[in-house]
Design an enzyme around this catalytic site. Structure first.
Site, short mmCIF file in Angstrom:
data_model
loop_
_atom_site.label_atom_id
_atom_site.label_comp_id
_atom_site.label_asym_id
_atom_site.label_seq_id
_atom_site.Cartn_x
_atom_site.Cartn_y
_atom_site.Cartn_z
N GLY A 1 0.83 -1.20 0.00
CA GLY A 1 0.00 0.00 0.00
C GLY A 1 0.85 1.24 0.00
O GLY A 1 2.07 1.17 0.20
N GLN B 1 3.07 9.94 1.46
CA GLN B 1 4.34 9.27 1.15
C GLN B 1 4.89 9.71 -0.21
O GLN B 1 6.05 9.43 -0.52
CB GLN B 1 4.17 7.75 1.16
CG GLN B 1 3.87 7.20 2.55
CD GLN B 1 3.74 5.69 2.51
OE1 GLN B 1 2.68 5.18 2.19
NE2 GLN B 1 4.82 4.98 2.80
N CYS C 1 7.09 -0.54 6.08
CA CYS C 1 6.59 0.66 5.40
C CYS C 1 7.61 1.13 4.37
O CYS C 1 8.81 1.15 4.67
CB CYS C 1 6.34 1.76 6.44
SG CYS C 1 5.73 3.30 5.74
N LEU C 2 7.13 1.51 3.19
CA LEU C 2 8.04 1.98 2.14
C LEU C 2 8.77 3.26 2.56
O LEU C 2 9.82 3.57 2.00
CB LEU C 2 7.26 2.23 0.84
CG LEU C 2 6.63 0.98 0.20
CD1 LEU C 2 5.79 1.38 -1.01
CD2 LEU C 2 7.69 -0.04 -0.19
N HIS D 1 -2.97 0.56 8.25
CA HIS D 1 -1.64 1.17 8.13
C HIS D 1 -1.70 2.40 7.21
O HIS D 1 -1.18 3.47 7.55
CB HIS D 1 -0.66 0.11 7.57
CG HIS D 1 0.72 0.62 7.31
ND1 HIS D 1 1.81 0.23 8.06
CD2 HIS D 1 1.20 1.50 6.39
CE1 HIS D 1 2.89 0.85 7.60
NE2 HIS D 1 2.55 1.62 6.59
N GLU D 2 -2.35 2.24 6.06
CA GLU D 2 -2.40 3.36 5.10
C GLU D 2 -3.28 4.48 5.62
O GLU D 2 -2.95 5.67 5.46
CB GLU D 2 -2.89 2.88 3.73
CG GLU D 2 -2.03 1.80 3.07
CD GLU D 2 -0.54 2.12 3.05
OE1 GLU D 2 -0.16 3.31 2.98
OE2 GLU D 2 0.26 1.18 3.11
N HIS E 1 -1.50 6.77 7.96
CA HIS E 1 -0.64 7.76 7.30
C HIS E 1 -1.38 9.07 7.08
O HIS E 1 -0.79 10.15 7.11
CB HIS E 1 -0.16 7.24 5.93
CG HIS E 1 1.08 6.39 5.99
ND1 HIS E 1 2.29 6.88 6.43
CD2 HIS E 1 1.31 5.12 5.61
CE1 HIS E 1 3.20 5.91 6.34
NE2 HIS E 1 2.63 4.84 5.85
ZN LIG Z 1 3.51 3.05 5.43
#
Ligand SMILES: [Zn+2]
Length: 151
Positions: A46, A51, A88-89, A130-131, A134
């Site tokens: 995701g 991000q 996480c990216l 999680h997303e 953010h």
């Molecule tokens: Zn993340």
């Protein structure tokens, strides 16, 4: 479509609360298309708009249950709990243990502004949470019970 640069910690943009999307226009569609290319290229589960340095309530989730575009998502119901590893990216080469609900119901708009209801569970529920975190400036590292370096 174009791949966008992924913002990494400790960039303060990742701690900001995102604004509601009001215009479901070409600019939003370009953002969504770019996010799809970016998350696929990074092999992520995701990606949230902050991000890629856009402070809007937009995120995408890509799991074996499908590819989801969530605009202005709101958590309606949650049940159960799951505790497991998360990454996480925006936090390269790390993972941590996070407890999330096992099942969630989320209301979100699609790219045309139509309201949709999603009932997801397991890993996909984890990815949704999680997303969505953010969008409120929450990176999982602030709620993880531990944080480890990837082998
Ligand atoms: Zn993340």
């Amino acid at each position: 479509m174009a791949k966008r640069l992924i913002v990494k910690v400790p960039d303060p943009i990742l701690t900001k609360r995102c604004r509601e999307v009001e215009a479901f226009d070409e600019r939003l569609w370009t953002l969504l298309d770019d996010m799809k290319e970016t998350v696929k290229a990074a092999n992520g589960a995701g990606l949230a708009a902050p991000q890629v340095a856009v402070l809007k309530r937009v995120c995408v989730v890509d799991t074996e249950d499908g590819y989801f575009e969530l605009i202005n998502p709101v958590l309606k119901t949650q049940s159960g709990a799951q505790t497991g590893p998360e990454g996480c990216l925006s936090v390269p080469k790390k993972y941590g243990t996070v407890t999330r609900p096992m099942k969630v119901t989320v209301l979100a708009q699609d790219r045309n502004g139509d309201m949709k209801k999603y009932k997801v569970n397991g890993f996909t529920a984890r990815a949704f949470m999680h997303e969505m975190d953010h969008l409120d400036g929450i990176v999982y590292t602030s709620i993880a019970t531990d944080l480890m370096n990837e082998e």
